[in-house]
Design an enzyme around this catalytic site. Sequence first.
Site, PDB file in Angstrom:
ATOM      1  N   ARG A 100     -10.484   0.300  14.810  1.00  0.00           N
ATOM      2  CA  ARG A 100     -10.535   0.988  13.502  1.00  0.00           C
ATOM      3  C   ARG A 100     -11.523   0.210  12.632  1.00  0.00           C
ATOM      4  O   ARG A 100     -12.710   0.147  12.925  1.00  0.00           O
ATOM      5  CB  ARG A 100      -9.148   1.030  12.859  1.00  0.00           C
ATOM      6  CG  ARG A 100      -8.177   1.947  13.543  1.00  0.00           C
ATOM      7  CD  ARG A 100      -6.907   2.167  12.732  1.00  0.00           C
ATOM      8  NE  ARG A 100      -6.467   0.989  11.979  1.00  0.00           N
ATOM      9  CZ  ARG A 100      -5.278   0.873  11.399  1.00  0.00           C
ATOM     10  NH1 ARG A 100      -4.401   1.850  11.484  1.00  0.00           N
ATOM     11  NH2 ARG A 100      -4.946  -0.222  10.731  1.00  0.00           N
TER      12      ARG A 100
ATOM     13  N   LYS B 295       0.840  -1.199   0.000  1.00  0.00           N
ATOM     14  CA  LYS B 295       0.000   0.000   0.000  1.00  0.00           C
ATOM     15  C   LYS B 295       0.875   1.248   0.000  1.00  0.00           C
ATOM     16  O   LYS B 295       2.085   1.189   0.270  1.00  0.00           O
ATOM     17  CB  LYS B 295      -0.916  -0.006   1.224  1.00  0.00           C
ATOM     18  CG  LYS B 295      -0.166   0.067   2.556  1.00  0.00           C
ATOM     19  CD  LYS B 295      -1.107   0.049   3.733  1.00  0.00           C
ATOM     20  CE  LYS B 295      -0.336   0.142   5.051  1.00  0.00           C
ATOM     21  NZ  LYS B 295      -1.223   0.207   6.217  1.00  0.00           N
TER      22      LYS B 295
ATOM     23  N   MET C  45      10.486  24.674   2.390  1.00  0.00           N
ATOM     24  CA  MET C  45       9.709  23.859   1.467  1.00  0.00           C
ATOM     25  C   MET C  45      10.583  23.073   0.504  1.00  0.00           C
ATOM     26  O   MET C  45      10.307  21.910   0.201  1.00  0.00           O
ATOM     27  CB  MET C  45       8.739  24.734   0.672  1.00  0.00           C
ATOM     28  CG  MET C  45       7.846  23.945  -0.270  1.00  0.00           C
ATOM     29  SD  MET C  45       6.670  24.974  -1.163  1.00  0.00           S
ATOM     30  CE  MET C  45       5.557  25.447   0.154  1.00  0.00           C
TER      31      MET C  45
ATOM     32  N   TYR D 285      14.595  30.526   7.846  1.00  0.00           N
ATOM     33  CA  TYR D 285      13.507  31.316   8.395  1.00  0.00           C
ATOM     34  C   TYR D 285      13.556  31.406   9.908  1.00  0.00           C
ATOM     35  O   TYR D 285      13.803  30.428  10.607  1.00  0.00           O
ATOM     36  CB  TYR D 285      12.167  30.695   7.989  1.00  0.00           C
ATOM     37  CG  TYR D 285      11.849  30.810   6.523  1.00  0.00           C
ATOM     38  CD1 TYR D 285      11.759  32.055   5.906  1.00  0.00           C
ATOM     39  CD2 TYR D 285      11.619  29.670   5.762  1.00  0.00           C
ATOM     40  CE1 TYR D 285      11.457  32.157   4.563  1.00  0.00           C
ATOM     41  CE2 TYR D 285      11.310  29.770   4.412  1.00  0.00           C
ATOM     42  CZ  TYR D 285      11.217  31.015   3.814  1.00  0.00           C
ATOM     43  OH  TYR D 285      10.910  31.117   2.491  1.00  0.00           O
TER      44      TYR D 285
END
Length: 427
Positions: free
Chosen positions: A144, A46, A326, A278
């Site tokens: 779940r 998956k 990013m 940053y």
Amino acid sequence: MNSQPEPQVTAPLARARAEVDLGALRANVRTLKARASGAELMAVVKADAYGHGLLPCAAAAREAGATWLGTATPQEALDLRAAGDTGRLMCWLWTPGGPWRQAIEAEVDLGVSGMWALEEIVAAARASGRTARVQLKADTGLGRGGCQPADWPGLVGRAREAEAEGTVRVTGLWSHFACADEPGHPSIALQLDAFGEALAYAERAGIRPEVRHLANSPATLTLPRSHFDLVRTGVSLYGLCPSPELGTSADWGLRPVMRLAASVALVKAVPAGHGVSYGHQYRTAEPTQLALVPVGYADGVPRHASGRAQVLVGGGRRVIAGRVAMDQFVVDLAGEPAGTVAAGDEAVLFGPGDQGEPTAEDWAEAAGTIGYEIVTRVGSRVPRVYRDSEAGDATAADPARRSTRPGGAGAPVPEGASIQQSAGAQG
């Protein structure tokens, strides 16, 4: 199965790449099979094979003896069939209105957690004129997916009716552990007992499954009595240990399959006290060189690893200096002579660890997460490049696969440098 990308000449490391060692994956399958107490093995592929590439990894797992493949979403299963896979294949995460008919006609085993799903499957089977292969899931405590014990008799009874009319064949009974990665957790024994009760009820009702399965990766490694007829191996297939409580990959004879690297984009000299990235959470302690590594959180490098995770560059490990942005992050080359690292040199975020690089598990520790997330989140901008350590390390690039991955954790920050832990928004 048409899965292996054709070998092609690849340029020197461009921006970044995730190298995937299919030979290591096959070796992991064999190691896990040896621990499976004679049970069959399902390779869980998956989420694009946990970020490693669905089709190449599925084919390699089949070659090594995985008799089943497992996917979460229907599209993953149908993609495998479209690529030519014809072996046993299960898909378990469905929503109303899913592509039941296509999956039935493709002979995909359908995970069923509730009555609504079974009714939709019966209708799709009637429309197709085919018998659907279904596997009933019991919720034994994870909370779940799966059918609650109070509803289990109703689901089993309806499945038997559908079997009688020929629309359904119950091929499996299964469940999933909540805490198998915590050896000795009291829920493990409770879930084993609950699964035994669910099996006994279904068998008394006349269900004769091909496979009964409960064990995930940690249970495959540590809990033989949970193996039943089939084990479902996910993260361990890719050479990661399911949790720190179980030790390391090497402790279990597993080898990490992915290696994430990037090309240094820039090296420059800066004075002492210079802010980096940053928010200026990091300032240089002395005149130094900074190296820019051109991958960031858009590529899957976790921002939570800012100021904590390490990369291997210039022969040594270096901590990320300041915030991960990013598309890029910075490392401080404090103490390195000028020219030791240059633009174009390789920075290794993570790999098996045998050449001094951090591992995905190191990065997980640095980011406060799990190794599963580190490899799975490598983004689509990072190409996967396939190699085979069992076949002389030939390399093949898969041009259809693009993605990114984070790597390592740990070394001390250069003495005197300042780090602030604050959350500020920036990309």
